[in-house]
Design a protein around this motif. Structure first.
Motif, PDB file in Angstrom:
ATOM      1  N   TYR A   1      -1.014   4.867   4.425  1.00  0.00           N
ATOM      2  CA  TYR A   1      -2.201   4.427   3.685  1.00  0.00           C
ATOM      3  C   TYR A   1      -3.279   5.499   3.707  1.00  0.00           C
ATOM      4  O   TYR A   1      -3.924   5.785   2.697  1.00  0.00           O
ATOM      5  CB  TYR A   1      -2.761   3.125   4.284  1.00  0.00           C
ATOM      6  CG  TYR A   1      -1.889   1.915   4.035  1.00  0.00           C
ATOM      7  CD1 TYR A   1      -0.787   1.987   3.179  1.00  0.00           C
ATOM      8  CD2 TYR A   1      -2.156   0.694   4.643  1.00  0.00           C
ATOM      9  CE1 TYR A   1       0.020   0.885   2.958  1.00  0.00           C
ATOM     10  CE2 TYR A   1      -1.360  -0.425   4.419  1.00  0.00           C
ATOM     11  CZ  TYR A   1      -0.271  -0.318   3.579  1.00  0.00           C
ATOM     12  OH  TYR A   1       0.517  -1.412   3.358  1.00  0.00           O
ATOM     13  N   GLU A   2      -3.446   6.094   4.882  1.00  0.00           N
ATOM     14  CA  GLU A   2      -4.471   7.126   5.025  1.00  0.00           C
ATOM     15  C   GLU A   2      -4.170   8.304   4.093  1.00  0.00           C
ATOM     16  O   GLU A   2      -5.062   8.825   3.413  1.00  0.00           O
ATOM     17  CB  GLU A   2      -4.494   7.582   6.493  1.00  0.00           C
ATOM     18  CG  GLU A   2      -5.548   8.619   6.833  1.00  0.00           C
ATOM     19  CD  GLU A   2      -5.290   9.231   8.213  1.00  0.00           C
ATOM     20  OE1 GLU A   2      -4.946   8.475   9.147  1.00  0.00           O
ATOM     21  OE2 GLU A   2      -5.401  10.463   8.335  1.00  0.00           O
TER      22      GLU A   2
ATOM     23  N   LEU B   1      -2.365   8.287   1.344  1.00  0.00           N
ATOM     24  CA  LEU B   1      -2.555   7.909  -0.060  1.00  0.00           C
ATOM     25  C   LEU B   1      -4.021   8.020  -0.431  1.00  0.00           C
ATOM     26  O   LEU B   1      -4.373   8.491  -1.513  1.00  0.00           O
ATOM     27  CB  LEU B   1      -2.039   6.485  -0.294  1.00  0.00           C
ATOM     28  CG  LEU B   1      -0.526   6.356  -0.406  1.00  0.00           C
ATOM     29  CD1 LEU B   1      -0.097   4.898  -0.409  1.00  0.00           C
ATOM     30  CD2 LEU B   1      -0.024   7.045  -1.673  1.00  0.00           C
ATOM     31  N   GLU B   2      -4.891   7.586   0.490  1.00  0.00           N
ATOM     32  CA  GLU B   2      -6.325   7.684   0.191  1.00  0.00           C
ATOM     33  C   GLU B   2      -6.787   9.133   0.148  1.00  0.00           C
ATOM     34  O   GLU B   2      -7.596   9.510  -0.693  1.00  0.00           O
ATOM     35  CB  GLU B   2      -7.134   6.875   1.213  1.00  0.00           C
ATOM     36  CG  GLU B   2      -7.177   5.411   0.794  1.00  0.00           C
ATOM     37  CD  GLU B   2      -7.828   4.492   1.806  1.00  0.00           C
ATOM     38  OE1 GLU B   2      -8.430   4.995   2.773  1.00  0.00           O
ATOM     39  OE2 GLU B   2      -7.717   3.267   1.614  1.00  0.00           O
TER      40      GLU B   2
ATOM     41  N   GLY C   1      -6.300  10.474  -3.188  1.00  0.00           N
ATOM     42  CA  GLY C   1      -6.931   9.748  -4.278  1.00  0.00           C
ATOM     43  C   GLY C   1      -6.094   8.629  -4.873  1.00  0.00           C
ATOM     44  O   GLY C   1      -6.287   8.250  -6.021  1.00  0.00           O
ATOM     45  N   LEU C   2      -5.152   8.104  -4.107  1.00  0.00           N
ATOM     46  CA  LEU C   2      -4.392   6.943  -4.580  1.00  0.00           C
ATOM     47  C   LEU C   2      -4.761   5.740  -3.706  1.00  0.00           C
ATOM     48  O   LEU C   2      -5.492   5.874  -2.731  1.00  0.00           O
ATOM     49  CB  LEU C   2      -2.881   7.220  -4.495  1.00  0.00           C
ATOM     50  CG  LEU C   2      -2.356   8.339  -5.390  1.00  0.00           C
ATOM     51  CD1 LEU C   2      -0.909   8.669  -5.043  1.00  0.00           C
ATOM     52  CD2 LEU C   2      -2.451   7.947  -6.864  1.00  0.00           C
ATOM     53  N   ASN C   3      -4.237   4.550  -4.078  1.00  0.00           N
ATOM     54  CA  ASN C   3      -4.557   3.340  -3.314  1.00  0.00           C
ATOM     55  C   ASN C   3      -3.428   2.983  -2.370  1.00  0.00           C
ATOM     56  O   ASN C   3      -2.264   3.207  -2.696  1.00  0.00           O
ATOM     57  CB  ASN C   3      -4.743   2.145  -4.251  1.00  0.00           C
ATOM     58  CG  ASN C   3      -5.926   2.348  -5.147  1.00  0.00           C
ATOM     59  OD1 ASN C   3      -6.945   2.891  -4.719  1.00  0.00           O
ATOM     60  ND2 ASN C   3      -5.779   1.957  -6.397  1.00  0.00           N
ATOM     61  N   PRO C   4      -3.754   2.336  -1.233  1.00  0.00           N
ATOM     62  CA  PRO C   4      -2.709   1.858  -0.329  1.00  0.00           C
ATOM     63  C   PRO C   4      -1.704   0.961  -1.050  1.00  0.00           C
ATOM     64  O   PRO C   4      -0.515   1.012  -0.748  1.00  0.00           O
ATOM     65  CB  PRO C   4      -3.489   1.067   0.723  1.00  0.00           C
ATOM     66  CG  PRO C   4      -4.837   1.697   0.737  1.00  0.00           C
ATOM     67  CD  PRO C   4      -5.098   2.148  -0.662  1.00  0.00           C
ATOM     68  N   GLU C   5      -2.166   0.184  -2.027  1.00  0.00           N
ATOM     69  CA  GLU C   5      -1.204  -0.712  -2.687  1.00  0.00           C
ATOM     70  C   GLU C   5      -0.163   0.039  -3.521  1.00  0.00           C
ATOM     71  O   GLU C   5       0.839  -0.525  -3.916  1.00  0.00           O
ATOM     72  CB  GLU C   5      -1.926  -1.764  -3.532  1.00  0.00           C
ATOM     73  CG  GLU C   5      -2.628  -1.240  -4.735  1.00  0.00           C
ATOM     74  CD  GLU C   5      -4.075  -1.774  -4.828  1.00  0.00           C
ATOM     75  OE1 GLU C   5      -4.494  -2.083  -5.927  1.00  0.00           O
ATOM     76  OE2 GLU C   5      -4.766  -1.862  -3.790  1.00  0.00           O
ATOM     77  N   HIS C   6      -0.401   1.337  -3.773  1.00  0.00           N
ATOM     78  CA  HIS C   6       0.605   2.128  -4.475  1.00  0.00           C
ATOM     79  C   HIS C   6       1.855   2.360  -3.639  1.00  0.00           C
ATOM     80  O   HIS C   6       2.885   2.764  -4.158  1.00  0.00           O
ATOM     81  CB  HIS C   6       0.025   3.495  -4.893  1.00  0.00           C
ATOM     82  CG  HIS C   6      -0.962   3.407  -6.007  1.00  0.00           C
ATOM     83  ND1 HIS C   6      -2.080   4.205  -6.082  1.00  0.00           N
ATOM     84  CD2 HIS C   6      -0.997   2.605  -7.102  1.00  0.00           C
ATOM     85  CE1 HIS C   6      -2.774   3.885  -7.171  1.00  0.00           C
ATOM     86  NE2 HIS C   6      -2.133   2.925  -7.804  1.00  0.00           N
TER      87      HIS C   6
ATOM     88  N   GLN D   1      -0.451  11.731 -10.999  1.00  0.00           N
ATOM     89  CA  GLN D   1      -0.314  10.868  -9.821  1.00  0.00           C
ATOM     90  C   GLN D   1       0.926  11.241  -9.016  1.00  0.00           C
ATOM     91  O   GLN D   1       0.913  11.229  -7.793  1.00  0.00           O
ATOM     92  CB  GLN D   1      -0.228   9.404 -10.266  1.00  0.00           C
ATOM     93  CG  GLN D   1      -1.567   8.859 -10.735  1.00  0.00           C
ATOM     94  CD  GLN D   1      -1.430   7.454 -11.292  1.00  0.00           C
ATOM     95  OE1 GLN D   1      -0.493   7.154 -12.042  1.00  0.00           O
ATOM     96  NE2 GLN D   1      -2.360   6.591 -10.932  1.00  0.00           N
TER      97      GLN D   1
END
Ligand SMILES: Nc1ncnc2c1ncn2[C@@H]1O[C@H](COP(=O)(O)OP(=O)(O)OP(=O)(O)O)[C@@H](O)[C@H]1O
Ligand SMILES: Nc1ncnc2c1ncn2[C@@H]1O[C@H](COP(=O)(O)OP(=O)(O)O)[C@@H](O)[C@H]1O
Ligand code: SF4
Ligand code: SF4
Ligand SMILES: [Mg+2]
Ligand SMILES: [Mg+2]
Lengths: 324, 340
Positions: free
Chosen positions: A137-138, A140-141, A144-149, A161
């Motif tokens: 998750y970290e 991805l952030e 610049g993406l979201n954890p839900e990705h 992306q």
């Protein structure tokens, strides 16, 4: 900037044997990389530019032994990694990551984004269970993406992306050096700037060192501290990016700069363009002496007889040409 | 109503692809013209409708699924939209020439270059075999191919990428067309070869006075060759004007974005690039208002609700953006700094 040398490449050569007929006598080969030498300093970006087929990707891949070099030395943190065994190489491969031009081809379509990023964590035993998830998750952030990705598949993402996913994957193992092989060439111009800015921010935040491979000299000049210009598997000029633009010494660099269009009609109208004749010769049968001599407007007799060495012309400006 | 006519005049062209997922509105309501001897640039990112626009002009839209939904394309006094395919074939052969990004797709790999070139001349110009050969040789020479006689006997794969593109240009020019359409002719080529091709096109434009439409995503490429530019986004023209208008006083936020997101080779210091956030719109579900709303730093409430009309800032410089409405807050493009 004179930080410590993190990577040192000496006389690196990579030739690919050609498939040939059973009666052929001469062993032909592709001279992809023909003895390149350079140093990379901690925290800097070295750009590697040149036209298609000049050996940029081969150089990048040979440095981390995705291809076994024909000859030469690659020193990482002072030690020649070409003599390392598989186990020793694993540690090097953690420190030196690579990102590729085609973000799609380099991501496994059947794995979720989370697993793509997590895979490297598993290989290097870096995190498990909740810690692994948190790290994914970290990352991805960070890009610049979201954890839900994390639960989606690569095909659900745009080119830009996907490149972010590739970067997150390479960051997962806390690398020190990233070899970026045309990381933005497949992207739309407006997206290229997103990725380049992110690479710059990551460098600042994490102290990363980049070898930035590309054919777009404007972009390379923007992102690099120093630039090495390649032609047919050799480095012909190496200096800091502004000197390269202001005072190019090698005839090929001069022609390359002159060929790049500038988005300004007044400048374009006033420009005296120096157009090179012909094409890059085949790397199977490169010319004798200076490889550039078949297209060089300044070529002399000596250029066919001996290969110009890369020589320092003062102030860390290296040039391989007989006639300067 | 007989006025002085433009060579080509496209009026309110809309072209869609009817796919199983729905209607892809590739081009919607595009109008532009080109005059004799003029070079026009069409710029924009991939998928914004550049190719579909010129393929519509040439009537080369694959159908199905593609269809020109509405609009007129006036060329040499005829509306091409209504023209029977047979006449269109003649126009494509004689009056319009086209060059594509990948020359291999339009060259026949199993015929020699000479055969491909002479066939065109025999069919469209009624030349005899020897005459056709002579003309083919002359044109190959004109585009800078050495040893033309020998080259005519060779097959496309025996040419390098840059040379194939030259051959394509020679073929497109064989029947002295009024209009040459070049769709990203240099995108697949190295910069030194790109420079050769661009110089060649500049040269030819002067020599034979053909009108040229040059499509590219690289604003640098058109700066030296074209006198007018069209900027496309999401299937529409968002700004058009002279090269001076577009490069020196651009008015549309997307044009600002295009100019600021790429580094310039002649930049004197390292300034941060200004990216355009987000991604281009999905033309399967085009936005109701301005197509750029989701990515625009200047978007207002009205932008998402209604498409902006066209404002003519000075003769020939047209912009489709709500910022030009008298009641809108002022935003400007500052050459050195950021979009403010
Ligand atoms: N696996 C391989 N086997 C044989 N030849 C190869 C191989 N990989 C590359 N080559 C050849 O080596 C030369 C250098 O290729 P390389 O991919 O390094 O070029 P590049 O500079 O990265 O080009 P590009 O800008 O097109 O990516 C080329 O002539 C290429 O055809
Ligand atoms: N044969 C086709 N079938 C369906 N959609 C298409 C087809 N050709 C183009 N499109 C769509 O039309 C739009 C414009 O495409 P195009 O004109 O090729 O863009 P550009 O040339 O500006 O990159 C895109 O959304 C593209 O996906
Ligand atoms: S060594 Fe000779 S051929 Fe090579 S770049 Fe210099 S002048 Fe040109
Ligand atoms: S109309 Fe609105 S959203 Fe569209 S470009 Fe202008 S300000 Fe931006
Ligand atoms: Mg490569
Ligand atoms: Mg296109």
């Amino acid at each position: 900037m004179k930080n410590e040398v993190i990577l040192e490449v000496e006389n690196l050569v990579k030739h690919f044997p050609l498939e040939e007929g059973i009666f052929s006598r001469h062993h032909k080969k592709v001279h992809a990389v023909n003895g390149i030498s350079f140093q990379l300093h901690q925290g800097e970006t070295l750009g590697l530019v040149g036209e298609s087929g000049c050996g940029k990707s081969t150089a990048g891949r040979t440095i981390i032994r995705l291809y076994e070099p024909t000859s030469g030395i690659v020193k990482y943190q002072g030690k020649n990694i070409l003599s390392y065994n598989a186990k020793e190489m694993l540690a090097v491969r953690r420190d030196i990551q690579m990102i590729f031009q085609d973000p799609y081809a380099s991501l496994n379509p059947r794995m979720t984004v989370g697993d793509i990023i997590g895979e490297a964590l598993d290989i290097h035993h870096l995190a498990r269970g909740q810690k692994r998830t948190d790290r994914i998750y970290e990352l991805l952030e960070t890009v610049g993406l979201n954890p839900e990705h994390a639960n989606r598949f690569p095909h659900e993402f745009s080119g830009g992306q996907r490149q972010r996913i590739g970067i997150a994957r390479s960051l997962s193992v806390n690398p020190k050096l990233i070899i970026c092989d045309e990381p933005i060439s497949a992207l739309d111009v407006s997206i290229q700037a997103q990725i380049v800015n992110m690479l710059e921010e990551l460098q600042e935040k994490l102290g990363l060192t980049y070898l930035f491979i590309a054919h777009d000299l404007s972009m390379v000049k923007h992102i690099s501290h120093r630039i090495a210009v390649m032609y047919l598997g050799r480095i012909v000029e190496l200096t800091d990016s502004f000197t390269l633009y202001e005072k190019p010494l090698h005839p090929y660099t001069q022609a390359l700069l002159s060929a790049i269009p500038i988005p300004d009609p007044d400048i374009e109208a006033a420009r005296q363009r120096q157009v090179l004749k012909g094409n890059v010769p085949s790397p199977i049968d490169p010319p004798s002496g200076c490889y550039f001599r078949t297209r060089c407007p300044k070529a002399q007799e000596v250029c066919a007889l001996s290969t110009p060495e890369l020589i320092e012309q003062g102030n860390n400006h290296w040039v391989a040409c007989h006639c300067i | 109503m007989q006025q002085l006519h433009h060579l080509l005049e496209v009026d309110n062209l809309s072209t869609s692809f009817f796919t199983y997922a729905g209607e892809v509105r590739a081009v919607s309501g595009v109008s532009f013209y080109i005059d004799e001897g003029e070079a026009l640039g069409i710029v924009g990112e991939s998928g914004c409708g550049k190719s579909v626009t010129v393929q519509s002009v040439m009537r080369l839209i694959p159908s199905p699924p593609g269809k020109i939904v509405s609009g007129q394309i006036r060329f040499l006094g005829q509306d091409l939209v209504k023209l029977p395919e047979k006449q269109m074939t003649t126009i494509r052969g004689k009056s319009m020439g086209m060059i594509f990004q990948d020359p291999m797709t339009s060259l026949n790999p199993v015929l020699t270059i000479g055969r491909q070139m002479t066939e065109v001349l025999q069919r469209h110009e009624g030349l005899g075999k020897q005459e056709a050969m002579d003309r083919a040789e002359k044109y190959l020479e004109m585009v800078g191919i050495p040893n033309c006689k020998r080259r005519l006997k060779q097959y496309p794969h025996e040419f390098s990428g840059g040379m194939r593109q030259r051959v394509m240009i020679a073929m497109a020019l064989l029947c002295n067309p009024k209009l040459l359409i070049a769709d990203e002719p240099t995108t697949a080529l190295d910069v030194t070869i790109q420079a050769q091709i661009l110089e060649l096109m500049k040269d030819l434009k002067q020599k034979i006075n053909t009108s040229i439409i040059l499509i590219t995503h690289d604003l640098g490429v058109v700066a030296g060759l074209c006198s007018r530019i069209i900027v496309m986004y999401g299937g529409k023209i968002v700004e058009s004007g002279t090269v001076q208008d577009i490069y020196k006083s651009p008015q549309h936020p997307y044009t600002w974005g295009l100019l600021k997101s790429v580094p310039r080779l002649d930049a004197l210091s390292r300034t941060k690039l200004v990216p355009i956030h987000g991604t281009p719109p999905d033309l399967l579900k085009p936005p109701v208002g301005c197509g750029f709303t989701a990515r625009c730093a200047h978007a207002m409430k009205i932008c998402a609700e209604q498409p902006p009309g066209i404002t003519e800032i000075n003769p020939g410089h047209q912009v489709a953006c709500w910022l030009l409405h008298p009641d809108a807050p002022k935003s400007t493009f500052d050459e050195k700094g950021r979009v403010g």
